[in-house]
Design a protein around this motif. Structure first.
Motif, mmCIF file in Angstrom:
data_model
loop_
_atom_site.group_PDB
_atom_site.id
_atom_site.type_symbol
_atom_site.label_atom_id
_atom_site.label_comp_id
_atom_site.label_asym_id
_atom_site.label_seq_id
_atom_site.Cartn_x
_atom_site.Cartn_y
_atom_site.Cartn_z
ATOM 1 N N ALA A 63 0.937 -1.427 0.175
ATOM 2 C CA ALA A 63 -0.170 0.109 0.129
ATOM 3 C C ALA A 63 0.745 1.266 -0.074
ATOM 4 N N GLY A 64 0.417 2.190 -0.930
ATOM 5 C CA GLY A 64 1.056 3.583 -1.054
ATOM 6 C C GLY A 64 2.665 3.531 -1.532
ATOM 7 N N MET A 65 3.096 2.482 -2.112
ATOM 8 C CA MET A 65 4.402 2.392 -2.256
ATOM 9 C C MET A 65 4.495 2.642 -4.055
ATOM 10 N N PRO A 66 5.283 3.774 -4.502
ATOM 11 C CA PRO A 66 5.261 4.129 -5.916
ATOM 12 C C PRO A 66 5.774 2.928 -6.766
ATOM 13 N N GLU A 67 5.136 2.826 -7.935
ATOM 14 C CA GLU A 67 5.683 1.823 -8.963
ATOM 15 C C GLU A 67 7.001 1.623 -8.977
ATOM 16 N N SER A 68 7.460 2.930 -9.239
ATOM 17 C CA SER A 68 9.265 2.690 -9.561
ATOM 18 C C SER A 68 9.855 1.986 -8.440
ATOM 19 N N GLU A 69 9.632 1.930 -7.075
ATOM 20 C CA GLU A 69 10.260 1.306 -6.203
ATOM 21 C C GLU A 69 9.856 -0.302 -5.885
ATOM 22 N N LEU A 70 8.862 -0.972 -6.892
ATOM 23 C CA LEU A 70 8.536 -2.293 -6.878
ATOM 24 C C LEU A 70 9.538 -3.275 -7.720
ATOM 25 N N SER A 71 9.520 -4.504 -7.336
ATOM 26 C CA SER A 71 10.228 -5.135 -8.231
ATOM 27 C C SER A 71 9.686 -5.323 -9.646
ATOM 28 N N PRO A 72 10.770 -5.541 -10.633
ATOM 29 C CA PRO A 72 10.253 -5.545 -11.892
ATOM 30 C C PRO A 72 8.827 -6.427 -12.304
#
Length: 543
Positions: free
Chosen positions: A131-140
């Motif tokens: 929740a709330g994490m920007p997509e850029s910081e997600l795993s590919p």
């Protein structure tokens, strides 16, 4: 609703039968969703790149199968014609560094063609994200899943995006990873992600919600979190799995130095899941994935006893494994980058060099005994020749990023077209006569292995075996000539030992029953053959 739609009466309840398009029907979730949709009274059309992969599924004659690729608008467009609900269950995981671009392009094609065809709903199974994490910081992997969901939501077609974390079910990649790590390593040095909080969900509940989304109200277009009733760490999951499986308590020591890359190789070493698939899964495990809302319950209420708890989901999955009733596996889908060219059927094929190794032996057995050995090859039964050579070949394949030998079999006795079989895939099966396997190990060319039962009725049964290799470039030719000196041992021993194994089967086979006298009937009526793995019409086997 169009004129083709019809109403199904079920007691006092009536619902509309929909035409559902399912992509990924040869994969893990898609292959299980199809019979669930049929059981719910819907019509099903399957969009697959290789239609014959679905030929041996028990539901194949109850669905419409069309050839197509989600990246090709010209093949997707006709598949959408007359469709009410389209399920998007494909992804480019493990296809290389450009898999995010491939996923994005395919989602755009699918959404656009659905809008043009007037499809009334899209349903997509994606991944749960923090929740709330920007997509850029997600795993590919998770970033791509999130992007695909967004593309489909923006398509102009009402869309339900279901976001799930770890799926627990017999044959799922996540379950196989958990199972083999826990069973094979009583003492484990593990990465930090074993402390990540996860909300796993049973595959039965995933399928139940997927089916329910077909009849969502037209105004509903959004993402939904789905998950089981418990939030666990991966450490908890391994310990709970050990308890359910009756294993001694595992000693687990997390260490901070195992990066996602090292973790994926570690998983690939211990489990059947190759590093190319293990890496995106382990990278995603560094994120806490816990559902933040339960809004799907307003539209698809859970029946009593659902969603299933973790222990019950594991117990059901293990029961399927032990009873050899795994309907689909993570390896049901083709290995990305593996050759898919079918063996040319023309004996005078002019496609270039085609090296062949032929073996033939007389078998003083019934054809059924010889076929039983052939169809049971691979997995725990092995390959009937020089086990060390096969093991080394499997290890070498894993070292260069291939699948190796550890994929095993979906079913210990029965094969169907499209099944993975160690580092082979079943390309053709003519029950009682022919088994043709296509190699999916890393090779400088294309390779096949054929095994035949030749029964003319005029003499002894003959076992015929053929290994074929179509080299790619000079390296391919050099490869064939470098390994051909070992063929007498590997392939020759294989033919000899398969015939010997068939003789042992023949010795242990009970004599055939005496035919009943003319005009007599048995009290119990007709009995299905134990080798007939089909489900009678009207019967539905739960996932």
């Amino acid at each position: 609703m169009d004129e083709a739609a019809r109403t199904i009466e079920d007691g006092a309840t009536a619902h509309t039968a929909l035409t559902c398009l399912v992509t990924g029907a040869s994969g893990y979730i898609g292959g299980r969703l199809v019979p669930e949709l049929l059981a719910a009274g819907h019509r099903v059309r399957c969009l697959v790149r290789t239609p014959r992969k679905l030929r041996d599924h028990p539901w194949a004659d109850r669905v419409e199968i069309v050839r197509g690729d989600v990246t090709d608008a010209e093949s997707v467009a006709p598949a959408m014609d007359g469709v009410d609900v389209a399920y998007y269950l494909v992804h480019a995981l493990g296809t290389g560094r450009d898999f995010e671009r491939t996923d994005r392009a395919a989602a755009h094609v699918f959404g656009e063609q659905a809008r043009r065809a007037g499809v009334r709903r899209l349903v997509y199974l994606g991944g749960l994200t923090p929740a709330g994490m920007p997509e850029s910081e997600l795993s590919p992997h998770l970033r791509s899943r999130a992007e695909v969901g967004r593309v489909l939501l923006d398509s102009g077609v009402p869309t339900a995006v279901l976001r799930a974390a770890v799926i627990i079910g017999s044959g799922s990649a996540s379950f196989e990873m958990l199972r083999y790590l826990t069973e094979r390593l009583p003492v484990m040095v593990t990465p930090r992600w074993v402390h990540t909080r996860i909300q796993p969900i049973a595959v039965r509940d995933v399928l139940r919600v997927l089916v329910g989304c077909a009849t969502l109200p037209a105004h509903v277009s959004r993402a939904f979190d789905i998950g089981g009733p418990e939030v666990l760490t991966y450490l908890d999951m391994m310990r709970r799995y050990a308890a359910v499986a009756g294993l001694p308590r595992r000693l687990i020591v997390p260490v901070p130095v195992l990066t996602p890359g090292l973790s994926s190789h570690w998983v690939g070493l211990v489990t059947p899941v190759p590093a190319s698939i293990a890496r995106p899964l382990t990278e995603s495990l560094r994120h806490e994935v816990v559902r933040t809302e339960r809004d799907i319950e307003r539209y698809v209420p859970s029946p009593p006893g659902h969603p299933l708890g973790f222990d019950q989901a594991v117990d059901l999955a293990l029961r399927r494994v032990r009873e050899a009733q795994v309907v689909t596996r993570w390896s049901s889908a083709s290995v990305p980058g593996a050759p898919s060219d079918p063996l040319p059927t023309d004996p005078d094929w002019a496609g270039g060099s085609l090296y062949t190794d032929r073996r033939e032996r007389e078998a003083d057995v019934a054809p059924a005994a010889l076929w039983e050995v052939i169809e049971g090859i691979g997995g725990e039964n092995g390959w009937y020749s020089f086990p060390l050579a096969w093991a080394v070949r499997g290890w070498l394949d894993r070292l260069v990023g291939g699948v190796g030998l550890r994929r095993g079999r979906r079913d210990a006795r029965r094969l169907r077209v499209g099944d993975s079989l160690d580092f082979w895939r079943v390309e053709e099966i003519q029950r009682g006569q022919l088994l043709r396997l296509r190699a999916e190990m890393r090779l400088p060319g294309l390779a096949w292995l054929e095994m035949r039962v030749d029964d003319t009725g005029a003499g002894p049964v003959r076992y015929r075996q053929r290994a074929l290799f179509h080299p790619r470039g000079l390296l391919g030719h050099l490869y064939w000539w470098s390994v051909s000196p070992f063929h007498a041992v590997v392939f020759g021993g294989m033919a000899r030992n398969i015939v010997r194994a068939a003789a042992r089967v023949e010795e242990g086979r009970p004599p055939p029953p005496k035919p009943a006298a003319a005009g007599c009937r048995t009290a119990s009526g007709p009995v299905a053959s134990p080798e007939d793995g089909t489900v009678p019409p009207g019967r539905h086997r739960p996932p």
